[in-house]
Scaffold this motif. Sequence first.
Motif, PDB file in Angstrom:
ATOM      1  N   THR A 131      -3.833   9.168   9.353  1.00  0.00           N
ATOM      2  CA  THR A 131      -5.231   9.146   9.742  1.00  0.00           C
ATOM      3  C   THR A 131      -6.079   8.767   8.538  1.00  0.00           C
ATOM      4  N   THR A 132      -6.952   7.760   8.716  1.00  0.00           N
ATOM      5  CA  THR A 132      -7.853   7.321   7.657  1.00  0.00           C
ATOM      6  C   THR A 132      -9.297   7.482   8.118  1.00  0.00           C
ATOM      7  N   ALA A 133     -10.194   7.629   7.140  1.00  0.00           N
ATOM      8  CA  ALA A 133     -11.630   7.719   7.410  1.00  0.00           C
ATOM      9  C   ALA A 133     -12.326   6.632   6.598  1.00  0.00           C
ATOM     10  N   ILE A 134     -12.644   5.517   7.254  1.00  0.00           N
ATOM     11  CA  ILE A 134     -13.204   4.352   6.573  1.00  0.00           C
ATOM     12  C   ILE A 134     -14.464   3.890   7.294  1.00  0.00           C
ATOM     13  N   LYS A 135     -15.558   3.815   6.559  1.00  0.00           N
ATOM     14  CA  LYS A 135     -16.811   3.338   7.146  1.00  0.00           C
ATOM     15  C   LYS A 135     -16.782   1.817   7.251  1.00  0.00           C
ATOM     16  N   ASN A 136     -16.824   1.320   8.480  1.00  0.00           N
ATOM     17  CA  ASN A 136     -16.809  -0.111   8.730  1.00  0.00           C
ATOM     18  C   ASN A 136     -17.429  -0.329  10.116  1.00  0.00           C
ATOM     19  N   PRO A 137     -18.498  -1.106  10.211  1.00  0.00           N
ATOM     20  CA  PRO A 137     -19.163  -1.290  11.510  1.00  0.00           C
ATOM     21  C   PRO A 137     -18.284  -1.939  12.572  1.00  0.00           C
ATOM     22  N   SER A 138     -17.189  -2.562  12.155  1.00  0.00           N
ATOM     23  CA  SER A 138     -16.317  -3.265  13.103  1.00  0.00           C
ATOM     24  C   SER A 138     -15.192  -2.399  13.660  1.00  0.00           C
ATOM     25  N   PHE A 139     -15.005  -1.207  13.059  1.00  0.00           N
ATOM     26  CA  PHE A 139     -13.879  -0.368  13.468  1.00  0.00           C
ATOM     27  C   PHE A 139     -14.314   1.093  13.564  1.00  0.00           C
ATOM     28  N   PRO A 140     -13.581   1.918  14.332  1.00  0.00           N
ATOM     29  CA  PRO A 140     -13.890   3.348  14.373  1.00  0.00           C
ATOM     30  C   PRO A 140     -13.753   3.964  12.983  1.00  0.00           C
ATOM     31  N   PHE A 141     -14.580   4.948  12.694  1.00  0.00           N
ATOM     32  CA  PHE A 141     -14.529   5.632  11.397  1.00  0.00           C
ATOM     33  C   PHE A 141     -13.168   6.292  11.184  1.00  0.00           C
ATOM     34  N   LEU A 142     -12.666   6.966  12.211  1.00  0.00           N
ATOM     35  CA  LEU A 142     -11.353   7.592  12.154  1.00  0.00           C
ATOM     36  C   LEU A 142     -10.345   6.764  12.938  1.00  0.00           C
ATOM     37  N   GLN A 143      -9.215   6.442  12.303  1.00  0.00           N
ATOM     38  CA  GLN A 143      -8.150   5.716  12.975  1.00  0.00           C
ATOM     39  C   GLN A 143      -6.809   6.353  12.625  1.00  0.00           C
ATOM     40  N   SER A 144      -5.880   6.286  13.579  1.00  0.00           N
ATOM     41  CA  SER A 144      -4.556   6.874  13.367  1.00  0.00           C
ATOM     42  C   SER A 144      -3.468   5.918  13.831  1.00  0.00           C
ATOM     43  N   SER A 145      -2.320   5.976  13.161  1.00  0.00           N
ATOM     44  CA  SER A 145      -1.161   5.173  13.537  1.00  0.00           C
ATOM     45  C   SER A 145       0.115   5.940  13.232  1.00  0.00           C
ATOM     46  N   HIS A 146       1.116   5.761  14.082  1.00  0.00           N
ATOM     47  CA  HIS A 146       2.436   6.339  13.831  1.00  0.00           C
ATOM     48  C   HIS A 146       3.195   5.437  12.863  1.00  0.00           C
ATOM     49  N   ILE A 147       3.641   6.003  11.739  1.00  0.00           N
ATOM     50  CA  ILE A 147       4.313   5.234  10.700  1.00  0.00           C
ATOM     51  C   ILE A 147       5.522   6.025  10.192  1.00  0.00           C
ATOM     52  N   PRO A 148       6.701   5.395  10.061  1.00  0.00           N
ATOM     53  CA  PRO A 148       7.832   6.084   9.431  1.00  0.00           C
ATOM     54  C   PRO A 148       7.677   6.043   7.907  1.00  0.00           C
ATOM     55  N   TRP A 149       7.971   7.163   7.263  1.00  0.00           N
ATOM     56  CA  TRP A 149       7.727   7.285   5.827  1.00  0.00           C
ATOM     57  C   TRP A 149       8.999   7.607   5.050  1.00  0.00           C
ATOM     58  N   VAL A 150       8.982   7.207   3.789  1.00  0.00           N
ATOM     59  CA  VAL A 150       9.959   7.658   2.807  1.00  0.00           C
ATOM     60  C   VAL A 150       9.221   8.621   1.884  1.00  0.00           C
ATOM     61  N   ILE A 151       9.814   9.773   1.582  1.00  0.00           N
ATOM     62  CA  ILE A 151       9.176  10.724   0.670  1.00  0.00           C
ATOM     63  C   ILE A 151       9.960  10.776  -0.633  1.00  0.00           C
ATOM     64  N   ASP A 152       9.238  10.637  -1.746  1.00  0.00           N
ATOM     65  CA  ASP A 152       9.809  10.779  -3.079  1.00  0.00           C
ATOM     66  C   ASP A 152       9.374  12.130  -3.627  1.00  0.00           C
ATOM     67  N   SER A 153      10.307  12.929  -4.091  1.00  0.00           N
ATOM     68  CA  SER A 153       9.980  14.258  -4.596  1.00  0.00           C
ATOM     69  C   SER A 153       9.099  14.160  -5.838  1.00  0.00           C
ATOM     70  N   ALA A 154       8.486  15.287  -6.193  1.00  0.00           N
ATOM     71  CA  ALA A 154       7.643  15.321  -7.389  1.00  0.00           C
ATOM     72  C   ALA A 154       8.452  14.932  -8.621  1.00  0.00           C
ATOM     73  N   GLU A 155       9.685  15.427  -8.699  1.00  0.00           N
ATOM     74  CA  GLU A 155      10.536  15.125  -9.849  1.00  0.00           C
ATOM     75  C   GLU A 155      10.874  13.643  -9.919  1.00  0.00           C
ATOM     76  N   ASP A 156      11.232  13.061  -8.774  1.00  0.00           N
ATOM     77  CA  ASP A 156      11.615  11.650  -8.757  1.00  0.00           C
ATOM     78  C   ASP A 156      10.432  10.722  -8.996  1.00  0.00           C
ATOM     79  N   SER A 157       9.244  11.114  -8.521  1.00  0.00           N
ATOM     80  CA  SER A 157       8.073  10.238  -8.616  1.00  0.00           C
ATOM     81  C   SER A 157       7.252  10.479  -9.873  1.00  0.00           C
TER      82      SER A 157
END
Length: 255
Positions: A28-54
């Motif tokens: 979910t993002t919150a971006i002010k833009n007259p052409s798009f909704p302020f709040l938008q959401s999308s389903h995305i698959p993620w890779v997580i890097d641990s604090a130690e690794d990153s």
Amino acid sequence: MHIPSFHAENRTPVLEKFVRDNPLGILTTAIKNPSFPFLQSSHIPWVIDSAEDSGTKYGKLRGHIARQNPQAKAIIEEVFEAPGDSAVIENDVLILFNAPHHHYITAKFYKETKPETGKIVPTWDYEAVEVYGKAKVFVDTRSEIFGKFLTQQLSDLSHHAETSIMGYGTGDNAAPWTISEAPDSYIAMLKKNIIGIEIEITSMAGRFKMSQEKKKGDRDGIIEGIRKLPSPTGVPMSDMLANRAAEFDAKKAEK
């Protein structure tokens, strides 16, 4: 997300494992833009890097999103004039991860409280983890960093999904699919149609709501009732309920 203390999960290794086991998160993002909704959401698959690794305090998430997605278009317009090979979205972003099994809990399952007082109402049990962070985006297809980020992210994501989720490459299972099996020209074309997202995590918390705080008779009734459901959700959900109840009791005994 409202997280009562008896449902709260703040152990970083547990939260990271939850994300790895359930990598499809809702961005979910919150971006002010007259052409798009302020709040938008999308389903995305993620890779997580641990604090130690990153090398960060809380770790990082890496993903990608189609350029045709209105959310991506709003992102691109916000960072279009930013200098360099990547840019950061101004406002924090939120990613919500959900466990695959959840269910309505009827008051009929409460075998202790319902017959004693009737002071009980239905609820819904589920597990979820919320992540907040600063999102760096890679949008310039001419940039070397853009290419490197997406090559690594796509390779890591497919490897995780093929091995950890599908189980390929273990025992007698077939070898996992790799990105190198697709033609280079085809992968290059696909990269032009996506943007990369790297999120430096600033906070992460989970709510594991599995009726663990209920009286034992009620919990046993819920576990039994869910297990008997004529649905594929029944057995795994009842196992989740039993595991959280055992953890709750163990923590309580330690105090």
